[in-house]
Design a protein around this motif. Structure first.
Motif, PDB file in Angstrom:
ATOM      1  N   UNK A  38      37.861  -4.231   0.480  1.00 46.04           N
ATOM      2  CA  UNK A  38      37.451  -3.152   1.400  1.00 46.04           C
ATOM      3  C   UNK A  38      38.461  -2.950   2.527  1.00 46.04           C
ATOM      4  N   UNK A  39      39.738  -2.890   2.151  1.00 42.98           N
ATOM      5  CA  UNK A  39      40.790  -2.618   3.122  1.00 42.98           C
ATOM      6  C   UNK A  39      41.711  -1.531   2.587  1.00 42.98           C
ATOM      7  N   UNK A  40      42.356  -0.818   3.504  1.00 46.13           N
ATOM      8  CA  UNK A  40      43.311   0.239   3.174  1.00 46.13           C
ATOM      9  C   UNK A  40      44.629  -0.168   3.808  1.00 46.13           C
ATOM     10  N   UNK A  41      45.581  -0.603   2.983  1.00 43.63           N
ATOM     11  CA  UNK A  41      46.760  -1.302   3.487  1.00 43.63           C
ATOM     12  C   UNK A  41      48.004  -0.897   2.712  1.00 43.63           C
ATOM     13  N   UNK A  42      49.146  -0.900   3.424  1.00 37.79           N
ATOM     14  CA  UNK A  42      50.429  -0.627   2.778  1.00 37.79           C
ATOM     15  C   UNK A  42      50.773  -1.756   1.815  1.00 37.79           C
ATOM     16  N   UNK A  43      51.381  -1.391   0.679  1.00 40.75           N
ATOM     17  CA  UNK A  43      51.763  -2.407  -0.307  1.00 40.75           C
ATOM     18  C   UNK A  43      53.040  -3.132   0.109  1.00 40.75           C
ATOM     19  N   UNK A  44      53.772  -2.577   1.087  1.00 39.78           N
ATOM     20  CA  UNK A  44      55.058  -3.170   1.487  1.00 39.78           C
ATOM     21  C   UNK A  44      54.896  -4.593   2.009  1.00 39.78           C
ATOM     22  N   UNK A  45      54.043  -4.841   3.013  1.00 40.45           N
ATOM     23  CA  UNK A  45      53.897  -6.224   3.491  1.00 40.45           C
ATOM     24  C   UNK A  45      53.299  -7.154   2.447  1.00 40.45           C
TER      25      UNK A  45
ATOM     26  N   UNK B  25      50.570  -3.403  13.866  1.00 41.51           N
ATOM     27  CA  UNK B  25      51.548  -2.413  13.409  1.00 41.51           C
ATOM     28  C   UNK B  25      51.689  -2.377  11.892  1.00 41.51           C
ATOM     29  N   UNK B  26      51.365  -3.473  11.236  1.00 47.45           N
ATOM     30  CA  UNK B  26      51.479  -3.525   9.777  1.00 47.45           C
ATOM     31  C   UNK B  26      50.572  -2.484   9.121  1.00 47.45           C
ATOM     32  N   UNK B  27      49.424  -2.239   9.730  1.00 47.15           N
ATOM     33  CA  UNK B  27      48.477  -1.292   9.150  1.00 47.15           C
ATOM     34  C   UNK B  27      48.902   0.162   9.336  1.00 47.15           C
ATOM     35  N   UNK B  28      50.036   0.387  10.024  1.00 46.07           N
ATOM     36  CA  UNK B  28      50.563   1.742  10.170  1.00 46.07           C
ATOM     37  C   UNK B  28      51.703   2.042   9.217  1.00 46.07           C
ATOM     38  N   UNK B  29      52.072   1.069   8.359  1.00 45.69           N
ATOM     39  CA  UNK B  29      53.160   1.273   7.411  1.00 45.69           C
ATOM     40  C   UNK B  29      52.757   2.231   6.290  1.00 45.69           C
ATOM     41  N   UNK B  30      53.747   2.924   5.690  1.00 51.88           N
ATOM     42  CA  UNK B  30      53.441   3.880   4.606  1.00 51.88           C
ATOM     43  C   UNK B  30      53.125   3.185   3.284  1.00 51.88           C
ATOM     44  N   UNK B  31      52.977   3.993   2.224  1.00 50.60           N
ATOM     45  CA  UNK B  31      52.660   3.522   0.867  1.00 50.60           C
ATOM     46  C   UNK B  31      51.374   2.712   0.858  1.00 50.60           C
ATOM     47  N   UNK B  32      50.350   3.294   1.438  1.00 49.03           N
ATOM     48  CA  UNK B  32      49.076   2.584   1.518  1.00 49.03           C
ATOM     49  C   UNK B  32      48.306   2.659   0.202  1.00 49.03           C
ATOM     50  N   UNK B  33      47.503   1.636   0.001  1.00 45.36           N
ATOM     51  CA  UNK B  33      46.694   1.532  -1.211  1.00 45.36           C
ATOM     52  C   UNK B  33      45.325   0.991  -0.822  1.00 45.36           C
TER      53      UNK B  33
END
Length: 305
Positions: A167-174, A153-161
């Motif tokens: 080589x990952x596309x991930x929210x900066x929040x976690x 579920x973490x990979x569905x959070x907004x504010x992705x970078x």
């Protein structure tokens, strides 16, 4: 040979402290971690007050992380973007941790809080790592294929970078939250937090192992530098003499530990590390049971008087 520590206000055997630094350095080199979770309790067990132990070990961790970070940087095994986002949270968490450290010390509850934190954190993390390492070892012996890691579920959070090196596309929040937690824990307990950060980044954030250790070392280096400066300025608890002795022993032991670690399989390393962390947590629990909880405070008052 006895040497007087000015800030700790205590004479110690130089060879004992050197041996402790070498032993922890060996463990650090073997497992690729800072070793603060082991060094801080060892100093407390030989009579150094918890407050001085935490503040002084922070400088030792920063120094040991520096050489490792430079090595990983030359090998391009550090994700600068990911490290920058982690540091946004890490520096904030460190400042908050030092402030909390100061407030607890003023209330006379710092030593008890450090002891309880070690018992809870180390027994929990040690148990989890030991059980995971044991399962991995059993899977390897049976020849079973390890379970495939999927997105959570973490990979569905907004504010992705997009972190290109990893080589990952991930929210900066976690990522920021993880940095805050590691910085906060590290500044209060005198640990780099690598043994917590690395599993979180691998299993929760899905960061590739090729950039995990180097990136985590950058966070450890900067947060421990900030913690050292804040502890020195606000609490005046950093014992430079103690830190220097630990550094000498640590650098020596790390060289042998790194060679030993290369001869042991990954699942065996995780099993041994989990057992070591769990053992330190249990030792702290025994200390609290055998001795009254306020003995830590009495010891500190006696050393400072």
């Amino acid at each position: 040979m006895q040497l007087y520590l000015p800030i700790a206000d205590l004479p110690v055997n130089v060879f004992l402290v050197l041996a402790m630094g070498a032993a922890v350095g060996f463990v650090s080199g073997m497992f690729g971690i800072g070793g603060g979770f082991l060094m801080t309790p060892l100093l407390i067990f030989i009579g150094i007050t918890p407050a001085v132990a935490v503040a002084s070990v922070a400088s030792h961790i920063a120094a040991s992380s520096c050489s490792g970070a430079l090595s990983y940087w030359r090998r391009r095994a550090i994700d600068p973007a990911l490290a920058s986002v982690l540091l946004c949270g890490g520096v904030t968490g460190t400042a908050l941790g030092v402030w909390t450290f100061t407030q607890l010390r003023a209330l006379g509850q710092l030593d008890l809080m450090i002891a309880l934190s070690y018992v809870v954190l180390l027994t929990t993390v040690g148990s989890l790592m030991f059980s995971e390492g044991l399962r991995a070892l059993l899977r390897t012996r049976r020849g079973a294929v390890p379970p495939r890691r999927t997105h959570n579920w973490i990979h569905g959070l907004p504010l992705k970078m997009r972190f290109k090196r990893s080589k990952i596309y991930l929210s900066v929040i976690p990522v920021v939250i993880v940095g805050i937690v590691i910085g906060f824990i590290g500044s209060i307990m005198g640990i780099g937090g690598g043994f917590i950060l690395v599993p979180i980044m691998i299993y929760l954030l899905r960061v590739p192992t090729s950039t995990v250790i180097g990136t985590s070392m950058i966070l450890t280096l900067v947060t421990m530098l900030v913690a050292t400066m804040l502890h020195a300025v606000t609490n005046h608890l950093v014992d430079a003499v103690l830190a220097l002795i630990l550094m000498v022993g640590g650098v020596t032991g790390a060289q042998f530990g790194a060679r030993a670690g290369q001869k042991i399989r990954g699942e065996q390393l995780r099993l041994l590390l989990g057992l070591l962390i769990l053992s330190v947590g249990v030792r702290f629990a025994i200390e609290l049971v055998i001795q009254p909880a306020d003995l830590f405070t009495i010891r500190e008052l006696g050393a400072s008087g």
